[in-house]
Write a protein that holds these residues in place. Structure first.
Motif, PDB file in Angstrom:
ATOM      1  N   UNK A   4       5.977   0.195  -4.434  1.00 24.73           N
ATOM      2  CA  UNK A   4       4.733  -0.570  -4.388  1.00 24.73           C
ATOM      3  C   UNK A   4       4.955  -1.989  -4.910  1.00 24.73           C
ATOM      4  N   UNK A   5       5.717  -2.135  -5.978  1.00 21.01           N
ATOM      5  CA  UNK A   5       6.036  -3.471  -6.501  1.00 21.01           C
ATOM      6  C   UNK A   5       6.819  -4.290  -5.479  1.00 21.01           C
ATOM      7  N   UNK A   6       7.802  -3.660  -4.838  1.00 16.22           N
ATOM      8  CA  UNK A   6       8.580  -4.366  -3.809  1.00 16.22           C
ATOM      9  C   UNK A   6       7.698  -4.791  -2.638  1.00 16.22           C
ATOM     10  N   UNK A   7       6.759  -3.938  -2.277  1.00 18.45           N
ATOM     11  CA  UNK A   7       5.833  -4.283  -1.199  1.00 18.45           C
ATOM     12  C   UNK A   7       4.906  -5.407  -1.630  1.00 18.45           C
ATOM     13  N   UNK A   8       4.374  -5.332  -2.842  1.00 19.32           N
ATOM     14  CA  UNK A   8       3.470  -6.369  -3.342  1.00 19.32           C
ATOM     15  C   UNK A   8       4.167  -7.724  -3.447  1.00 19.32           C
ATOM     16  N   UNK A   9       5.463  -7.713  -3.752  1.00 22.59           N
ATOM     17  CA  UNK A   9       6.240  -8.959  -3.847  1.00 22.59           C
ATOM     18  C   UNK A   9       6.655  -9.484  -2.468  1.00 22.59           C
ATOM     19  N   UNK A  10       6.412  -8.694  -1.415  1.00 25.32           N
ATOM     20  CA  UNK A  10       6.710  -9.133  -0.060  1.00 25.32           C
ATOM     21  C   UNK A  10       8.129  -8.844   0.417  1.00 25.32           C
ATOM     22  N   UNK A  11       8.861  -7.989  -0.293  1.00 23.95           N
ATOM     23  CA  UNK A  11      10.238  -7.682   0.099  1.00 23.95           C
ATOM     24  C   UNK A  11      10.344  -6.568   1.125  1.00 23.95           C
ATOM     25  N   UNK A  12       9.436  -5.595   1.091  1.00 23.39           N
ATOM     26  CA  UNK A  12       9.480  -4.473   2.027  1.00 23.39           C
ATOM     27  C   UNK A  12       8.103  -4.231   2.618  1.00 23.39           C
ATOM     28  N   UNK A  13       8.122  -3.510   3.734  1.00 23.38           N
ATOM     29  CA  UNK A  13       6.872  -3.063   4.337  1.00 23.38           C
ATOM     30  C   UNK A  13       7.052  -1.620   4.782  1.00 23.38           C
ATOM     31  N   UNK A  14       5.942  -0.904   4.857  1.00 24.48           N
ATOM     32  CA  UNK A  14       5.973   0.483   5.307  1.00 24.48           C
ATOM     33  C   UNK A  14       6.296   0.504   6.798  1.00 24.48           C
ATOM     34  N   UNK A  15       7.120   1.476   7.191  1.00 26.79           N
ATOM     35  CA  UNK A  15       7.476   1.592   8.600  1.00 26.79           C
ATOM     36  C   UNK A  15       6.909   2.875   9.188  1.00 26.79           C
ATOM     37  N   UNK A  16       7.305   3.996   8.639  1.00 29.42           N
ATOM     38  CA  UNK A  16       6.908   5.273   9.205  1.00 29.42           C
ATOM     39  C   UNK A  16       7.151   6.373   8.184  1.00 29.42           C
ATOM     40  N   UNK A  17       7.404   7.579   8.695  1.00 28.97           N
ATOM     41  CA  UNK A  17       7.723   8.739   7.870  1.00 28.97           C
ATOM     42  C   UNK A  17       8.993   9.366   8.411  1.00 28.97           C
ATOM     43  N   UNK A  18       9.719  10.052   7.547  1.00 28.17           N
ATOM     44  CA  UNK A  18      10.928  10.763   7.946  1.00 28.17           C
ATOM     45  C   UNK A  18      11.070  12.010   7.084  1.00 28.17           C
ATOM     46  N   UNK A  19      11.986  12.862   7.462  1.00 32.69           N
ATOM     47  CA  UNK A  19      12.311  14.021   6.629  1.00 32.69           C
ATOM     48  C   UNK A  19      13.269  13.566   5.546  1.00 32.69           C
ATOM     49  N   UNK A  20      13.002  13.935   4.331  1.00 33.76           N
ATOM     50  CA  UNK A  20      13.835  13.523   3.207  1.00 33.76           C
ATOM     51  C   UNK A  20      15.215  14.141   3.289  1.00 33.76           C
ATOM     52  N   UNK A  21      16.214  13.376   2.890  1.00 33.76           N
ATOM     53  CA  UNK A  21      17.583  13.900   2.810  1.00 33.76           C
ATOM     54  C   UNK A  21      17.910  14.348   1.389  1.00 33.76           C
ATOM     55  N   UNK A  22      16.958  14.228   0.472  1.00 36.39           N
ATOM     56  CA  UNK A  22      17.168  14.694  -0.908  1.00 36.39           C
ATOM     57  C   UNK A  22      17.333  16.215  -0.858  1.00 36.39           C
ATOM     58  N   UNK A  23      18.409  16.736  -1.456  1.00 35.70           N
ATOM     59  CA  UNK A  23      18.685  18.178  -1.354  1.00 35.70           C
ATOM     60  C   UNK A  23      17.580  19.083  -1.891  1.00 35.70           C
ATOM     61  N   UNK A  24      16.820  18.634  -2.849  1.00 35.69           N
ATOM     62  CA  UNK A  24      15.826  19.501  -3.483  1.00 35.69           C
ATOM     63  C   UNK A  24      14.450  19.476  -2.825  1.00 35.69           C
ATOM     64  N   UNK A  25      14.266  18.695  -1.774  1.00 38.17           N
ATOM     65  CA  UNK A  25      12.925  18.566  -1.196  1.00 38.17           C
ATOM     66  C   UNK A  25      12.687  19.418   0.042  1.00 38.17           C
ATOM     67  N   UNK A  26      13.700  20.075   0.541  1.00 38.21           N
ATOM     68  CA  UNK A  26      13.555  20.938   1.715  1.00 38.21           C
ATOM     69  C   UNK A  26      12.999  20.172   2.913  1.00 38.21           C
TER      70      UNK A  26
END
Length: 115
Positions: A75-97
């Motif tokens: 949220x801070x990066x977005x508020x500072x103008x560095x990133x914007x939301x694009x879409x959704x994806x399946x997480x590659x984090x092993x613990x999130x299934x």
């Protein structure tokens, strides 16, 4: 109580699995100072990424409160103008299934700042 290892069918005992240990920061401000430049660099590439992909690629520490602070960082990066939301994806984090996570992309301003 000790854990037992199941031998293979040939009778050999497999090597114990090496798990990746991850540091956990104790101070939010120190954590933010460490991870901020990595995310700015990722934003400057202009490619789509998830928060975990950047953290995993650079072996970044967990924040003091992982449930809240990763989202706050983005949220801070977005508020500072560095990133914007694009879409959704399946997480590659092993613990999130493979649960759904937000994807991000760097802005033109982020690419200009890196130049």
């Amino acid at each position: 109580m000790t854990a037992t290892v199941q031998p293979a069918l040939d009778g050999s005992v497999p090597e114990p699995r090496q798990t990746k240990t991850q540091r956990q920061a104790e101070d939010y401000e120190a954590w933010l100072a460490e991870v901020w430049p990595r995310f700015i660099a990722a934003a400057a590439t202009g490619r789509t990424f998830t928060c975990y992909e950047i953290a995993d690629a650079h072996d970044l520490p967990q924040p003091p409160n992982p449930q809240a602070h990763w989202g706050r960082l983005m949220t801070l990066l977005q508020d500072e103008g560095y990133v914007r939301k694009v879409s959704w994806a399946c997480s590659s984090r092993p613990t999130t299934h493979h649960s759904g996570v937000r994807t991000w992309r760097g802005t033109a301003a982020a690419r200009k700042a890196a130049a």
